[in-house]
Design an enzyme around this catalytic site. Structure first.
Site, mmCIF file in Angstrom:
data_model
loop_
_atom_site.group_PDB
_atom_site.id
_atom_site.type_symbol
_atom_site.label_atom_id
_atom_site.label_comp_id
_atom_site.label_asym_id
_atom_site.label_seq_id
_atom_site.Cartn_x
_atom_site.Cartn_y
_atom_site.Cartn_z
ATOM 1 N N CYS A 42 6.026 20.465 10.160
ATOM 2 C CA CYS A 42 5.148 21.130 11.122
ATOM 3 C C CYS A 42 5.018 22.588 10.719
ATOM 4 O O CYS A 42 6.018 23.305 10.646
ATOM 5 C CB CYS A 42 5.730 21.040 12.529
ATOM 6 S SG CYS A 42 4.748 21.946 13.737
ATOM 7 N N ASP A 66 -2.439 16.263 3.187
ATOM 8 C CA ASP A 66 -1.867 16.924 4.363
ATOM 9 C C ASP A 66 -0.343 17.013 4.235
ATOM 10 O O ASP A 66 0.269 18.030 4.570
ATOM 11 C CB ASP A 66 -2.265 16.139 5.613
ATOM 12 C CG ASP A 66 -1.858 16.822 6.907
ATOM 13 O OD1 ASP A 66 -1.187 17.869 6.843
ATOM 14 O OD2 ASP A 66 -2.179 16.300 7.980
HETATM 15 ZN ZN ZN Z 1 -1.421 16.474 9.886
#
Ligand code: ZN
Length: 305
Positions: free
Chosen positions: A240, A17
């Site tokens: 993000c 991730d």
């Molecule tokens: Zn994440």
């Protein structure tokens, strides 16, 4: 606070991730990162994503990374897959723990995989069956669980119904992803509470983002409801995707630092983890957002100001 779990399990998601949302790095560096994390005491590492290289160039070398890791027998290494084809690929490479994501928001799911949430759930059902046939487990993450970058609020009932469907189809565990960093403790309490009422026994992980500074507050809210399984990313790797420059994943050191000081065992060596976070900064060539990485563990002796 007496009802807090006495042990918390951390799934380290930095190599997958995290790196997926950074500029591409060399295969060798990815393997070194996973191997270094394998020496910190974490029990689970999300190592790669078996996704088409055109979709996510950062994961184009997943086969080589997966094959190159020096496996610590005490650790479960998992791979994220986007669909049935990816699951086949992961299982063919001996992966025993696969993860798949579905968004509770149709708009977000369509933007990600060009399918409605219902269509993804149908395919996930097949992925779970395939994993089980091959002796592997399949964990399902419901993303945008607390908010969607396109739709805003996502109703709790909607998130719970997506989760229920995945569990009815045989998912071995559930995770809620705060994809956009929109969760706050009250929202966590509500969603986790409703989920626990609907499915008291399903293993439940939480994947918080610190985009708006609420990740650790959300961890505490989840701990108070008995959740003892969290995703976190070394150094806070991975920004993000919806707000360039903002932080994403909760940093593993921040999670370990806080819960260990509360008397909750993680099995993780915080100093070792901080060293890996420094290595992660070198790998991606930028300062990572982890505050414990900046400040050090509470026992460090620093000169008084
Ligand atoms: Zn994440």
């Amino acid at each position: 606070m007496s009802d807090l779990p006495n042990r918390v399990s951390l799934r380290e998601v930095g190599p997958r991730d995290g790196l997926q949302n950074e500029e591409p790095v060399a295969t060798k560096a990815k393997i070194e990162l996973v191997d270094a994390l394998s020496q910190t005491g974490v029990g689970r590492i999300e190592a790669v994503s078996f996704v088409h290289p055109r979709a996510i160039p950062q994961m184009a070398d997943a086969d080589d990374v997966w094959a190159g890791i020096v496996r610590n027998p005490a650790i479960r290494y998992s791979a994220l897959v986007p669909n049935l084809r990816g699951a086949q690929r992961a299982l063919d490479r001996g992966c025993l723990e696969i993860e798949i994501v579905v968004s509770a928001s149709d708009t977000h799911n369509k933007a990600n995989v060009n399918r409605t949430t219902a269509e993804s759930l149908d395919e996930i059902s097949q992925v779970i069956d395939l994993a089980h046939e091959r002796g592997a487990t399949c964990h399902v993450t419901v993303s945008t669980a607390w908010g969607c970058p396109y739709e805003g609020d996502v109703p709790v009932e909607r998130v719970v119904s997506v989760a229920k469907r995945a569990v009815a189809d045989g998912a071995d565990g559930l995770s809620f992803g705060d994809t956009t960093g929109m969760a706050t403790p009250t929202r966590v309490t509500r969603l986790v509470g409703e989920t626990r009422m609907a499915m008291p026994d399903v293993p439940l992980n939480q994947h918080f983002h610190n985009t708006r500074g609420t990740a650790l507050a959300n961890v505490l809210a989840a701990l108070q409801l008995g959740v003892a399984d969290f995703d976190a990313s070394v150094g806070g790797l991975g920004g993000c995707p919806y707000a360039p420059g903002a932080s994403g994943n909760l940093a593993s050191e921040e999670l370990v630092h806080m819960v260990e000081d509360m008397g909750i065992d993680t099995g993780v060596d915080l100093d070792a983890l901080i060293n890996v976070a420094r290595e992660a900064e070198r790998i991606v060539g930028r300062e990572l957002p982890s505050q414990v990485l900046r400040a050090g563990p509470r026992t460090r002796r620093t000169p008084m100001p």
